[in-house]
Design a protein around this motif. Structure first.
Motif, PDB file in Angstrom:
ATOM      1  N   PRO A   1      -0.153   3.983  -3.249  1.00  0.00           N
ATOM      2  CA  PRO A   1      -1.063   4.557  -2.357  1.00  0.00           C
ATOM      3  C   PRO A   1      -2.496   4.805  -3.021  1.00  0.00           C
ATOM      4  CG  PRO A   1       0.584   6.214  -2.930  1.00  0.00           C
ATOM      5  CD  PRO A   1       1.214   4.821  -3.390  1.00  0.00           C
ATOM      6  N   VAL A   2      -2.303   4.798  -4.519  1.00  0.00           N
ATOM      7  CA  VAL A   2      -3.667   4.771  -4.918  1.00  0.00           C
ATOM      8  C   VAL A   2      -4.721   3.789  -4.643  1.00  0.00           C
ATOM      9  CG1 VAL A   2      -3.229   3.449  -7.167  1.00  0.00           C
ATOM     10  CG2 VAL A   2      -4.926   5.278  -7.121  1.00  0.00           C
TER      11      VAL A   2
ATOM     12  N   ILE B   1       0.699  -1.338   0.051  1.00  0.00           N
ATOM     13  CA  ILE B   1       0.014  -0.107  -0.072  1.00  0.00           C
ATOM     14  C   ILE B   1       0.659   1.355  -0.176  1.00  0.00           C
ATOM     15  CG2 ILE B   1      -1.572   1.458   1.407  1.00  0.00           C
ATOM     16  CD1 ILE B   1      -2.805  -1.325   2.265  1.00  0.00           C
ATOM     17  N   SER B   2       2.016   1.242   0.667  1.00  0.00           N
ATOM     18  CA  SER B   2       2.601   2.322   0.727  1.00  0.00           C
ATOM     19  C   SER B   2       3.602   2.815  -0.602  1.00  0.00           C
ATOM     20  CB  SER B   2       3.840   2.328   2.004  1.00  0.00           C
ATOM     21  OG  SER B   2       4.541   1.515   1.987  1.00  0.00           O
TER      22      SER B   2
ATOM     23  N   ALA C   1      -5.338   2.782  -1.645  1.00  0.00           N
ATOM     24  CA  ALA C   1      -6.076   3.313  -0.554  1.00  0.00           C
ATOM     25  C   ALA C   1      -7.540   4.156  -1.218  1.00  0.00           C
ATOM     26  CB  ALA C   1      -5.516   4.230   0.325  1.00  0.00           C
ATOM     27  N   VAL C   2      -7.381   4.560  -2.210  1.00  0.00           N
ATOM     28  CA  VAL C   2      -8.481   5.300  -3.004  1.00  0.00           C
ATOM     29  C   VAL C   2      -9.254   4.399  -3.696  1.00  0.00           C
ATOM     30  CG1 VAL C   2      -9.109   7.038  -4.702  1.00  0.00           C
ATOM     31  CG2 VAL C   2      -7.013   7.319  -3.647  1.00  0.00           C
TER      32      VAL C   2
END
Lengths: 451, 451
Positions: free
Chosen positions: B308-309, B304-305, B311-312
């Motif tokens: 990061p998209v 995820i890091s 998380a969207v």
């Protein structure tokens, strides 16, 4: 009651006469199910075995596709006879669904009285009292005696449910009184009906929504309710069997709209294309709304890559906040639906929902903080406290929205279930995410908390 | 119908006689509402103004707290008279809810017949036909003539709904036939009832669940159904007004359980503590389940890091997958609830749901890919394709779970609504996240796609 086993299959019966006997002994709805399950080529054969009265009753219980099919297969004379003797409300429903050409042909072959009855019912808007009423009822003119009234009822020969109440009208057909068969039966024949009938008539107007009629009949435990037009003239009655169907239909609509199924009467057995048509709009709508929500999240991508545990926490409180909102929404919509509350009760209800919401906020906020202990290191523990705070705030917002949205719609005379569950969860997701990510970003950039 | 305005408030009326007249003219349920809304100290005063028959009817419509309160305030003789003339099913319900001491005292003061009737009803389990039936019905012995039967009905003086059907029994009280008041009324007095009565009796057994009785009466459009014990002896009847209440109650239970409200009959006006008790278990349950889900997501924090998209995108398909599941679950539970389908139809239904699910998968997968165009750069476009694929797979899994879970429960004779909506969305979230993050991690680490 007839069981599955007793419905002998057509092929097993050598003697059609035996089947004929069996079918004419079974309740009409069971015969309807039996015929509907037969292969198409055998349906007309089985149907022709029914005697005249039974044929009409069975026809009324058949699914609409099979009714249409039979209309094409049976002799014109038989079709006319069935349609002529159908109950006016059921006939109106059939005509409404038949292809216009066939409906027109059948209407022309009706007797003048039956044609008039059908036209009257079809003249009222769908979902109103006028559309679901039947025009077969017992009307008594003022001035009759009990004996004359009973004689008139005996001659009427109408559906069994519709004779337990008779309605007393004046010379202009205006509804004045109601009298039960029981009252007539137990009175002296020479007494005038107006002396024993009740002036306290609970009635529905033709334009009243069907769910209100159903609630009215439920409230007063009525077997039938008279329907009057704007001039208070009696035009029909609605019987309790229709009420049972209306209440079930309204409950199905509420439950399905809440789940984001928009047709209102989808069954497990509905055609896949109908299912798709009912369900896709809300799904695509939710995704479209997410463009807004995600556009709001997108600027926070840097924050998320700094604190990746956010990706673990966010789905949790989105799901929980949505559930809190749906709970309040469902209870509110259902209470409005069964007529327990009205928009006038809004403040009273909101107070109770908020009290429960505060309890929920406390419980969920604490749980969130405790859960964060698993996922966060001692340095990033503050993320858990922020998450707990947002979880609590989100619960309070959720019960408020879940209560006020349907109440507001009802006050505007719109359907309270117009706001479906998926819409509410999406709104709550967006609010929660923005609140959470904003607080986290502030903590990082202004308070310089560690990641 | 009486409107709010016509209910004059107690304080505005100088003359209690006028109020007395008004109250005794209003329908009992409206008087009940009026008294319930009065301040506690005025309730007993208003209640004492009612005449004997009206008092019992009104008492039956009062909420249980107020019934208890009045029992404490009224003279013992008046309480006994009301309780004695209540309908046996309503009285049984009252006794069931009263503190044991008071109930016992009241039972002892009943006449032997009424005490027996109450004991019979209270002997059956809650939610069964035996518990909701009334013991007031018209029973005719075989061998009577129509004239004798009518005379017996005239003497009976029972509730208005219960006289439209009479039940014919043999010498052992075994139920043999049913005859309508209409049939009796229109037959020659000398004819034997067994010659005009119908042998086709639709009946319920005492232990039948109340929702099955309601479905039975709905199916056959009955105003009343006889209830028999294991030896086929007639013990009571259930009337259509009870059916309307049962069907509404069952719909409320289904709708609330789906939303994760477990009490089954919560109203907007319920006490905040009751709301909390009904709603918190599912919320905490969902959070607890998320420990599992999040533990599954946690190992992917590195992924995820890097991207990061995610998380969207993740909340979007979690919400959508949940909605698809809830739609299928709701339609299945409702179709089972109204008796439209049985577990035997599982494969037929699953086929239709899967066909609709494939259409949904195609539509949502494509939309997901299109939306990703907004959020991903040309290098990370592959993330959108993976998201589209998982969205499609998740839709198919969602309709499958939403159909099979309630069907499986029903087959095990459990409540299909036992699986609430929040549970299904949580399961689908977990499946979707793990699928998505696994595929993304594989793409990154094995296919070495860019971030």
């Amino acid at each position: 009651m007839l069981t599955q086993e007793s419905r002998t299959s057509l092929s097993e019966i050598a003697d059609l006469n035996q089947l004929k006997h069996e079918l004419n002994e079974m309740p009409a709805i069971d015969v309807g199910d039996y015929i509907a399950e037969l292969p198409p080529e055998k349906r007309a054969i089985a149907f022709r075995l029914l005697n005249k009265t039974e044929a009409t009753d069975v026809f009324e219980y058949l699914p609409q596709e099979i009714q249409e099919e039979l209309i094409g297969l049976l002799h014109n004379a038989q079709v006319c006879q069935i349609v002529e003797s159908m109950r006016p409300d059921d006939r109106a429903e059939l005509f409404d669904e038949l292809p216009a050409g066939i409906a027109k042909r059948l209407v022309q072959q009706l007797s003048p009285e039956e044609r008039q009855a059908t036209a009257t019912i079809l003249g009222y808007a769908e979902g109103t009292a006028g559309r679901v009423m039947t025009t077969e009822y017992v009307r008594l003119r003022q001035g009759l005696t009990v004996g004359e009234a009973l004689a008139k009822i005996r001659l009427a020969d109408q559906d069994k449910e519709t004779i337990y109440y008779a309605y007393v009208t004046d010379n202009n057909r205006k509804l004045k009184q109601v009298v039960s068969l029981r009252q007539l039966l137990f009175s002296i024949p020479d007494v005038l009906i107006e002396d024993i009938a009740s002036d306290r008539v609970i009635k529905a107007k033709t334009e009243m929504p069907q769910e209100e009629v159903a609630q009215l009949m439920k409230r007063y435990d009525l077997i039938a309710v008279p329907v009057v037009d704007r001039e208070d003239r009696l035009v029909g009655i609605i019987t309790v069997d229709d009420v049972v169907d209306i209440l079930e239909q309204e409950a199905t609509e509420d439950i399905q709209k809440l789940a984001g199924v928009s047709g209102g009467d989808e069954s497990s057995l509905s055609h896949p294309l109908e299912k798709l048509r009912n369900r896709l709009p809300w799904l695509v709508g939710v995704m479209a709304l997410y463009i807004g929500a995600s556009s709001a999240i997108a600027p926070f991508q840097k924050t998320i890559s700094l604190v990746p545990v956010l990706a673990v926490i966010m789905p949790l409180f989105s799901n929980t906040g949505g559930t809190v909102g749906i709970q309040a929404l469902t209870v509110t919509i259902r209470s409005l639906g069964v007529g327990e509350v009205t928009p006038a009760d809004t403040m009273k209800i909101l107070r109770r929902e908020l009290l429960a919401g505060l309890g929920t906020a406390l419980a969920l906020g604490t749980t969130m903080v405790l859960l964060s202990l698993i996922w966060t290191s001692p340095e990033t523990r503050w993320v858990g406290y922020v998450a707990g705070l947002v979880m609590a705030a989100n619960s309070v917002i959720a019960v408020t929205l879940g209560t006020l949205l349907p109440m507001g719609l009802k006050r505007l005379k719109l359907d309270p279930a117009l706001i479906s569950g998926p819409l509410v969860t999406t709104m709550l997701d967006t609010i929660g995410f923005i609140l959470f990510l904003t607080l986290i970003t502030i903590s990082l950039n202004i308070l310089h908390l560690p990641t």
